[in-house]
Design a protein around this motif. Structure first.
Motif, short mmCIF file in Angstrom:
data_model
loop_
_atom_site.label_atom_id
_atom_site.label_comp_id
_atom_site.label_asym_id
_atom_site.label_seq_id
_atom_site.Cartn_x
_atom_site.Cartn_y
_atom_site.Cartn_z
N ARG A 145 1.05 -1.15 0.02
CA ARG A 145 0.11 -0.34 0.09
C ARG A 145 0.85 1.53 -0.02
N ALA A 146 0.67 2.31 -0.58
CA ALA A 146 1.17 3.26 -1.34
C ALA A 146 1.09 5.09 -1.05
N VAL A 165 4.86 3.95 1.99
CA VAL A 165 5.08 2.55 1.78
C VAL A 165 4.96 1.64 2.89
N ARG A 166 3.92 0.70 2.78
CA ARG A 166 4.04 0.21 4.10
C ARG A 166 3.47 -1.92 3.02
N THR A 167 4.50 -2.32 3.39
CA THR A 167 4.27 -4.29 2.99
C THR A 167 5.08 -4.81 4.35
N VAL A 168 4.56 -5.47 3.69
CA VAL A 168 4.83 -7.41 5.32
C VAL A 168 5.31 -8.57 3.98
N PRO A 169 6.19 -8.54 3.68
CA PRO A 169 6.97 -9.97 2.68
C PRO A 169 7.10 -10.39 3.39
N THR A 170 7.22 -11.85 2.98
CA THR A 170 7.12 -13.28 3.85
C THR A 170 8.08 -14.62 2.17
N ALA A 171 8.28 -15.39 3.53
CA ALA A 171 9.41 -16.02 2.18
C ALA A 171 9.32 -17.64 3.22
N GLY A 172 9.66 -18.87 2.87
CA GLY A 172 9.97 -19.92 3.30
C GLY A 172 11.26 -20.58 2.58
#
Length: 171
Positions: free
Chosen positions: A120-121, A157-164
């Motif tokens: 979201r920006a 700018v708002r984000t929450v990246p994830t990875a596994g």
């Protein structure tokens, strides 16, 4: 044109518009577009197993900007150039690499799963005020002079990246 013909035509046009709208809704509602990476030809040409790769590309959608806010005592609105919100995302990836097992004919795999994450920006905006005040009753309805005001509304700018990352049997 007779009223029954007009009614039938209106019902037909309404039905077609509803069908077109229903068909377009899933494509517009999708937040990401899947992107497969075909590596089958390279596997056959090289004679070895290659990783399975796929990804997701986000579809950015602009939002409605907050309108200008009029406040008492100012000639210009509080947000002269409003901030434009933009909703999109970071691209995602899914990679699975086969690993040979020692002493067996099966493969294990290493997998990386990084799903597309929402972003979201807000674009920067501008707040200005004129070098005149609002008309005053004490000054016979004439405004007074003052220093002009200018400001930049900061972008966000708002984000929450994830990875596994995982290791497991089979591909």
């Amino acid at each position: 044109m007779k009223p029954t013909t007009r009614g039938t035509l209106a019902a037909l046009v309404t039905g077609v518009a509803a069908a077109v709208g229903a068909a377009a809704t899933p494509a517009a509602a999708a937040g990401t577009v899947p992107v497969p990476v075909p590596l089958g030809g390279a596997e056959r040409a090289l004679g070895m197993e290659l990783p399975e790769v796929s990804g997701q590309l986000p579809v950015p959608t602009p939002g409605a900007p907050d309108g200008p806010r009029y406040t008492e005592g100012r000639l210009l609105p509080e947000r002269t150039l409003p901030q434009l919100p933009l909703h999109g995302g970071l691209p995602g990836a899914d990679v699975r690499q086969p690993l040979p097992r020692v002493g067996a004919d099966r493969f294990d795999h290493v997998g990386l799963d990084a799903p597309a994450s929402e972003v979201r920006a807000l674009a920067p905006g501008v707040a200005l005020d004129a070098p005149l005040s609002a008309p005053r009753a004490a000054g016979y309805g004439l405004p007074t002079t003052r220093l002009p005001q200018a400001g930049v509304l900061t972008p966000m700018v708002r984000t929450v990246p994830t990875a596994g990352l995982g290791l497991g049997p089979g591909l």
